[in-house]
Scaffold this active site. Structure first.
Site, PDB file in Angstrom:
ATOM      1  N   LYS A  62      44.768  38.683  32.129  1.00 42.76           N
ATOM      2  CA  LYS A  62      45.514  37.445  31.905  1.00 42.76           C
ATOM      3  C   LYS A  62      44.654  36.207  32.188  1.00 42.76           C
ATOM      4  CE  LYS A  62      49.681  39.512  31.433  1.00 42.76           C
ATOM      5  NZ  LYS A  62      49.416  40.953  31.520  1.00 42.76           N
TER       6      LYS A  62
HETATM    7  C1  LIG Z   1      49.903  42.038  30.838  1.00 40.23           C
HETATM    8  C2  LIG Z   1      49.155  43.291  30.965  1.00 40.23           C
HETATM    9  C3  LIG Z   1      49.156  44.250  29.950  1.00 40.23           C
HETATM   10  C4  LIG Z   1      49.977  44.095  28.686  1.00 40.23           C
HETATM   11  O1  LIG Z   1      49.546  43.060  27.856  1.00 40.23           O
HETATM   12  P1  LIG Z   1      50.534  42.481  26.761  1.00 40.23           P
HETATM   13  O2  LIG Z   1      49.835  41.314  26.180  1.00 40.23           O
HETATM   14  O3  LIG Z   1      51.783  42.083  27.499  1.00 40.23           O
HETATM   15  O4  LIG Z   1      50.785  43.569  25.787  1.00 40.23           O
HETATM   16  C5  LIG Z   1      48.385  45.380  30.118  1.00 40.23           C
HETATM   17  N1  LIG Z   1      47.694  45.585  31.251  1.00 40.23           N
HETATM   18  C6  LIG Z   1      47.678  44.701  32.252  1.00 40.23           C
HETATM   19  C7  LIG Z   1      46.893  44.994  33.478  1.00 40.23           C
HETATM   20  C8  LIG Z   1      48.386  43.513  32.145  1.00 40.23           C
HETATM   21  O5  LIG Z   1      48.370  42.636  33.150  1.00 40.23           O
END
Ligand SMILES: *Cc1c(COP(=O)(O)O)cnc(C)c1O
Length: 493
Positions: free
Chosen positions: A108
């Site tokens: 993120k």
């Molecule tokens: C948010 C997240 C995901 C999923 O990503 P999306 O964009 O919501 O599909 C996968 N792995 C981790 C560690 C995340 O923080």
């Protein structure tokens, strides 16, 4: 300027407005209706360094911004472990794209380092004096990455809701120790879907009732429903491709398959945007954990959230209502907003919808899907560690397991890039158990055990957590989220 349209109707705003608003007032998500026809020199882009690629891609997707180069520089310089932002590591016969080398050790960070820059610049360009209040629901990682990005950013406030008992102890510690005069963190008795639903509902109520009118504040979102979250994620698909070119593994124009651990469908949708911009993406493989609602949808065309919510070792993917799928539906339905609205209404009302054969065909042209049980996730962490000496977290393991299955069934042998979304140190208990280490003590002790056994370093931002003061202790029922927001903002009901 570029026009962004709601997936559910006629509302059209500029790109800077779309970033500021986060979500369309009719409940839809903003999308560029012309993205399929976007004119982008992808070959030129691949010759740039990571920041150069970010500038060029973000300028194409958000052309209303006047100074993208500066925004990109401010967002990323010195914040990631390496200058290329997202390293590509060969593991076995595949490649892992490490998206977690940023300030909070989750993928993120790539988008949430950029979003505050995009918001601040949009406020300046649009002459907005209102304070921007960012409401965020988190399944664990978005919360901390958003707090890290927005704390003490002038003109903004941020409120983060996370599911009580629904995040790892490390994730919780990351959030509840957050400093900053403009931040608020609150646990909700419920799961991530409850948090996300609560935030969407609060958005709706506050906007329709005009609860913030005259308060000098307006709402926005740091979730991947915000186009300003999605656009920066397109960049690393190009970075991975450029690295494979540099390694001599592919020639320009060769296809590359990407396997993406998926929850809210933001990460993988960004890969689709990269493909629409010309990058030779082969298949986009959607990897789910035991909450396999997307696997079922991509296989059958029926999206059915009427099932038990399963708590897994990959909590950031424990999601039954996958928001960004709405944008894919819009594209697969050739921009038919009435069609998208009908699907979303059915989902809200009945918990289920079915797409037409044509829409499903359109989606399946580019996307494959697979899922992975808890037992398989654990086995995969162990196998990848033993066979390849690569330590991966449970989310990445889900993608690895799905990649293995996918490779058995596919035609052709395009290189496979597995997107790695979190540091294994964010989930030390699950990882230790999988590689056969002892899980005594709390998660912080487990981090140290993990480091000792595997001879890998604990990321700096995580190692100091235990001793930091807990600053946020609020815990509320899911039906009290709106009241909590209004109280926090000193709004009389
Ligand atoms: C948010 C997240 C995901 C999923 O990503 P999306 O964009 O919501 O599909 C996968 N792995 C981790 C560690 C995340 O923080």
């Amino acid at each position: 300027m570029m026009n962004y349209q709601s997936t559910r109707g006629k509302i059209v705003v500029s790109d800077t407005r779309a970033v500021l608003q986060g979500m369309a007032p009719d409940g839809g998500l903003f999308i560029d209706p012309e993205i399929k026809n976007i004119d982008f020199d992808w070959e030129k882009c691949l010759r740039l360094d990571s920041l150069g690629m970010a500038r060029m891609i973000l300028s194409a997707l958000l052309p209303g911004y006047k100074n993208m180069e500066e925004l990109v520089r401010k967002a990323y310089t010195g914040k990631f472990q390496t200058d290329d932002l997202t390293p590509l590591v060969p593991v076995g016969e595949d490649y892992v794209l490490e998206l977690f080398r940023g300030p909070t050790s989750a993928f993120k960070d790539v988008a949430l380092s950029m979003l505050p820059q995009l918001m601040t610049a949009a406020r300046a360009q649009e002459g907005i004096k209102d304070e921007t209040v960012i409401l965020t629901a988190t399944s664990g990682d978005t919360g901390k990455a958003a707090l890290e990005g927005f704390h003490d950013v002038e003109g903004t406030r941020i409120i983060v809701f996370y599911p009580h008992n629904g995040v790892s102890a490390v994730q919780k510690a990351q959030m509840v120790t957050q400093t900053g005069a403009n931040v608020k963190v609150c646990a909700v008795r419920g799961n991530f879907d409850d948090c996300q639903q609560g935030v969407k509902k609060a958005f709706g109520e506050i906007n329709t009732k005009g609860l913030l009118t005259g308060s000098g504040m307006s709402l926005s979102s740091a979730n991947s429903i915000n186009i300003g979250r999605l656009a920066p994620q397109v960049v690393y698909y190009f970075i991975a491709y450029a690295k494979l070119l540099g390694l001599g593994r592919i020639k320009k124009g060769d296809l590359v398959d990407y396997v993406v651990p998926t929850g809210n469908f933001g990460d993988i949708l960004a890969g689709y945007f990269a493909k629409l911009m010309g990058l030779p993406v082969g298949r986009l493989v959607c990897a789910s954990n035991a909450n396999r609602v997307l696997t079922d949808f991509l296989n059958t065309g029926v999206y059915d959230r009427r099932r038990d919510f399963i708590r897994t070792s990959s909590p950031s993917m424990d999601i039954l209502v996958s928001s960004n799928l709405e944008r894919l539906l819009y594209l697969a339905a050739e921009g038919d907003t009435a069609y998208v609205s009908a699907c979303m209404e059915a989902l809200a009302k009945d918990g289920v919808y079915q797409v037409s054969d044509k829409v499903l065909q359109n989606i399946r042209r580019d996307f494959s899907a697979g899922c992975c049980s808890e037992a398989e996730t654990e086995k995969t962490i162990g196998r990848v560690w033993r066979d390849c000496a690569y330590l991966c977290d449970p989310h990445t393991a889900v993608a690895f397991a799905v990649a293995e299955e996918y490779k058995k069934q596919r035609q052709g042998g395009a290189p496979v890039v597995v997107l790695s979304t979190a540091s294994p140190y964010k989930f030390p208990a699950a990882v230790l158990k999988a590689i056969g280490g002892g899980t005594e003590g709390d998660e912080f002790a487990q981090m140290e055990t993990l480091s000792r056994i595997t001879n890998t370093p604990i990321p700096q931002n995580l190692s100091g957590l235990r001793s930091r003061e807990v600053l946020h202790k609020d815990l509320i029922d899911k039906d009290d989220m709106l009241n909590y927001i209004l109280d926090t903002l000193n709004i009389r009901k």
